[in-house]
Design a protein around this motif. Structure first.
Motif, PDB file in Angstrom:
ATOM      1  N   UNK A 144     111.493  21.278  37.077  1.00 22.29           N
ATOM      2  CA  UNK A 144     112.896  21.443  36.689  1.00 22.29           C
ATOM      3  C   UNK A 144     112.920  22.077  35.301  1.00 22.29           C
ATOM      4  N   UNK A 145     112.682  23.382  35.238  1.00 24.80           N
ATOM      5  CA  UNK A 145     112.519  24.040  33.934  1.00 24.80           C
ATOM      6  C   UNK A 145     113.843  24.255  33.207  1.00 24.80           C
ATOM      7  N   UNK A 146     113.725  24.437  31.901  1.00 24.52           N
ATOM      8  CA  UNK A 146     114.852  24.846  31.077  1.00 24.52           C
ATOM      9  C   UNK A 146     115.147  26.303  31.392  1.00 24.52           C
ATOM     10  N   UNK A 147     116.400  26.643  31.657  1.00 24.41           N
ATOM     11  CA  UNK A 147     116.772  27.973  32.130  1.00 24.41           C
ATOM     12  C   UNK A 147     117.267  28.840  30.977  1.00 24.41           C
ATOM     13  N   UNK A 148     116.653  30.018  30.836  1.00 27.32           N
ATOM     14  CA  UNK A 148     117.065  30.999  29.838  1.00 27.32           C
ATOM     15  C   UNK A 148     117.397  32.289  30.571  1.00 27.32           C
ATOM     16  N   UNK A 149     118.640  32.719  30.479  1.00 23.51           N
ATOM     17  CA  UNK A 149     119.109  33.909  31.184  1.00 23.51           C
ATOM     18  C   UNK A 149     119.179  35.102  30.241  1.00 23.51           C
ATOM     19  N   UNK A 150     118.673  36.238  30.704  1.00 26.14           N
ATOM     20  CA  UNK A 150     118.679  37.475  29.936  1.00 26.14           C
ATOM     21  C   UNK A 150     119.601  38.470  30.633  1.00 26.14           C
ATOM     22  N   UNK A 179     120.467  36.620  25.341  1.00 23.24           N
ATOM     23  CA  UNK A 179     119.789  35.518  26.020  1.00 23.24           C
ATOM     24  C   UNK A 179     120.616  34.256  25.832  1.00 23.24           C
ATOM     25  N   UNK A 180     120.852  33.534  26.918  1.00 24.68           N
ATOM     26  CA  UNK A 180     121.637  32.304  26.884  1.00 24.68           C
ATOM     27  C   UNK A 180     120.873  31.184  27.571  1.00 24.68           C
ATOM     28  N   UNK A 181     120.910  29.993  26.991  1.00 24.95           N
ATOM     29  CA  UNK A 181     120.411  28.796  27.659  1.00 24.95           C
ATOM     30  C   UNK A 181     121.502  28.298  28.598  1.00 24.95           C
ATOM     31  N   UNK A 182     121.143  28.093  29.850  1.00 28.37           N
ATOM     32  CA  UNK A 182     122.110  27.628  30.846  1.00 28.37           C
ATOM     33  C   UNK A 182     122.166  26.105  30.815  1.00 28.37           C
ATOM     34  N   UNK A 183     123.374  25.554  30.656  1.00 27.76           N
ATOM     35  CA  UNK A 183     123.553  24.102  30.646  1.00 27.76           C
ATOM     36  C   UNK A 183     123.706  23.534  32.046  1.00 27.76           C
ATOM     37  N   UNK A 184     123.659  24.382  33.063  1.00 26.91           N
ATOM     38  CA  UNK A 184     123.748  23.895  34.430  1.00 26.91           C
ATOM     39  C   UNK A 184     125.169  23.743  34.914  1.00 26.91           C
ATOM     40  N   UNK A 185     125.291  23.133  36.077  1.00 26.96           N
ATOM     41  CA  UNK A 185     126.600  22.976  36.712  1.00 26.96           C
ATOM     42  C   UNK A 185     127.546  22.132  35.877  1.00 26.96           C
ATOM     43  N   UNK A 186     126.993  21.209  35.094  1.00 24.88           N
ATOM     44  CA  UNK A 186     127.839  20.272  34.357  1.00 24.88           C
ATOM     45  C   UNK A 186     128.352  20.821  33.040  1.00 24.88           C
TER      46      UNK A 186
END
Length: 471
Positions: A144-150, A179-186
């Motif tokens: 369950x990795x930390x998601x970083x979107x480019x 680049x953004x860190x995704x906090x997920x659905x919540x």
């Protein structure tokens, strides 16, 4: 007030009010600055630019600009919104002072940006630690990795600005890569890197992607004693622009997880014809439920991937096209076919191909993050100089982070955690208040019975409680 024959009452106005603050709800942002220790970290980082006779600290000026963007501003002059309430926001620099500071920082942009980034990283580590289970890196590992979107975006220049050039969409301006860190659905997300580029910069330039990812990784709090975050616990998501040998080789060498769009060859229909119907798995929708009219299958064994990094997998998605959509040469059997590549190994929870495809498709949330950033000062770079606008992009990131951190700390279990800036401003930040003095303290009186007053007060209580915890 007198009676009116129209739909609205007639109200007489005057200029006799005192102690009125039009953006009293912005105290939530001030609370977050204190809880994150951002003021102290930024003050220390920018101390080389503080002159002995200066009245306003550089850190305070940048934070004031960030708060003004968070409440809806889009240029340097909008700092005037805070200048009207010094009892709440403290002394606010004049417009000439603000302009001089930006020019001074731009004169040594590389060093100034590095100092700002160091302060941001320190504050982020503190906020994520305070958020506990609500932080985006809580429980992050290779499963369950930390998601970083480019992703890149176009910023239109409405006047002649340095390094503004024609863009690939026949516009004129700049082409920043973010680049953004995704906090997920919540939750929402927060920026961790922003590379300002010329308008004609390439969409799939591997060197730029590597630069942004390097900056993003430096912003992530360490998860081990070596002072860095372990590779596979971070997943880099990119659209098709990231499907280059150079980038994937670089990610693989650093043991980072990745999920990137993958361009299929022209003979894809022939390959897909070899896949038995039983090998196609129903795709999942945004809620993780079976999606009607969409299927996924693995193509790894059918493609020649010898020149690509070891362990790379290619997964395809076939779905019925929308009415009126034109099929491409790589589409098959009347279905639109897309693909992505990942180095996530099969097996284990969350590693089924339908789940991996859904994880990759959620990368589209990065476009929401970019839209929010454009609504927080990125829509129009207001300055002429390129390095000046690089400083401006750093201020935009500060503003977006203040909003995201406020949501994380103040509204962890409330729908406001997912609100975009426009809704936060309308409902919370624009809440008006009246200042009064009581027992040698300033007291902000919010409107009793106003629908969002209780939420503002609950948010302040949550932040102050977190900030008061030891450590």
């Amino acid at each position: 007030m007198r009676d009116s024959t129209g739909l609205y009452p007639c109200v007489r106005t005057d200029a006799a009010g005192s102690g009125v603050v039009s953006a009293a709800g912005a105290v939530l942002l001030i609370d977050t600055i204190g809880a994150a220790g951002l003021d102290r970290a930024l003050s220390t980082a920018l101390s080389p630019w503080r002159t002995p006779t200066a009245v306003h600290e550089p850190a305070k000026v940048l934070l004031d600009l960030a708060v003004s963007l968070a409440v809806g501003g889009d240029c340097l002059a909008d700092i005037a919104v805070l200048r009207q309430a010094p009892e709440v926001f403290g002394p606010v620099a004049s417009d000439p002072t603000v302009s001089r500071l930006i020019s001074t920082l731009a004169g040594d942009a590389g060093t100034a940006l590095a100092a700002i980034d160091a302060a941001r990283a320190a504050a982020r580590a503190r906020v994520w630690a305070q958020a506990g289970g609500h932080a985006p890196d809580h429980g992050a590992d290779h499963r369950r990795p930390l998601l970083v979107d480019i992703d890149a975006t176009l910023v239109t220049a409405h006047s002649d600005k340095e390094q503004a050039t024609p863009t690939f969409k026949s516009g004129f301006g700049h082409h920043p890569l973010t680049a953004f860190v995704d906090h997920g659905q919540a939750g929402t997300g927060e920026p961790v890197a922003m590379l300002l580029r010329r308008g004609n910069a390439g969409s799939n330039t591997a060197a730029d992607h590597i630069t942004v990812i390097r900056c993003a990784l430096k912003q992530l709090p360490a998860d081990n004693q070596q002072g860095h975050r372990s590779g596979r616990s971070v997943l880099i998501r990119v659209d098709g622009a990231g499907s280059t040998h150079e980038l994937l080789d670089w990610l693989t060498a650093r043991r980072l997880s990745y999920s990137v769009g993958f361009g299929l060859p022209e003979h894809t229909p022939e390959l897909l014809a070899k896949i038995p119907t039983s090998a196609w798995t129903p795709a999942l929708d945004a809620d993780g439920q079976l999606r009607d009219g969409a299927w996924v299958a693995e193509l790894t064994g059918l493609l020649n991937l010898a020149s690509w990094p070891a362990g790379m997998r290619v997964i395809a998605r076939a779905e019925r096209p929308h009415p009126g959509a034109q099929l491409r040469i790589t589409d098959h059997d009347g279905n639109r076919v897309t693909a992505f590549a990942t180095n996530t190994a099969p097996g284990g929870p969350g590693a089924q191909i339908a789940e991996l495809e859904l994880r990759h498709r959620r990368r589209a949330r990065c476009e929401d993050r970019i839209r929010a950033a454009k609504d927080t000062g990125l829509q129009n770079l207001p300055l002429h100089g390129f390095d000046q606008n690089r400083i401006w992009c750093a201020i935009v990131q500060l503003a977006c982070e203040l909003i995201a951190w406020t949501q994380m700390l103040a509204f962890a279990d409330h729908p406001a955690r997912r609100w975009e800036p426009k809704r936060l401003r309308l409902r919370l930040f624009s809440t008006a208040g009246r200042l009064a003095r009581h027992a040698r303290q300033s007291v902000m009186h919010l409107a009793a019975g106003q629908h969002w007053t209780d939420l503002v007060l609950a948010g302040r209580t949550a932040i102050s409680t977190i900030a008061a915890r030891p450590g």
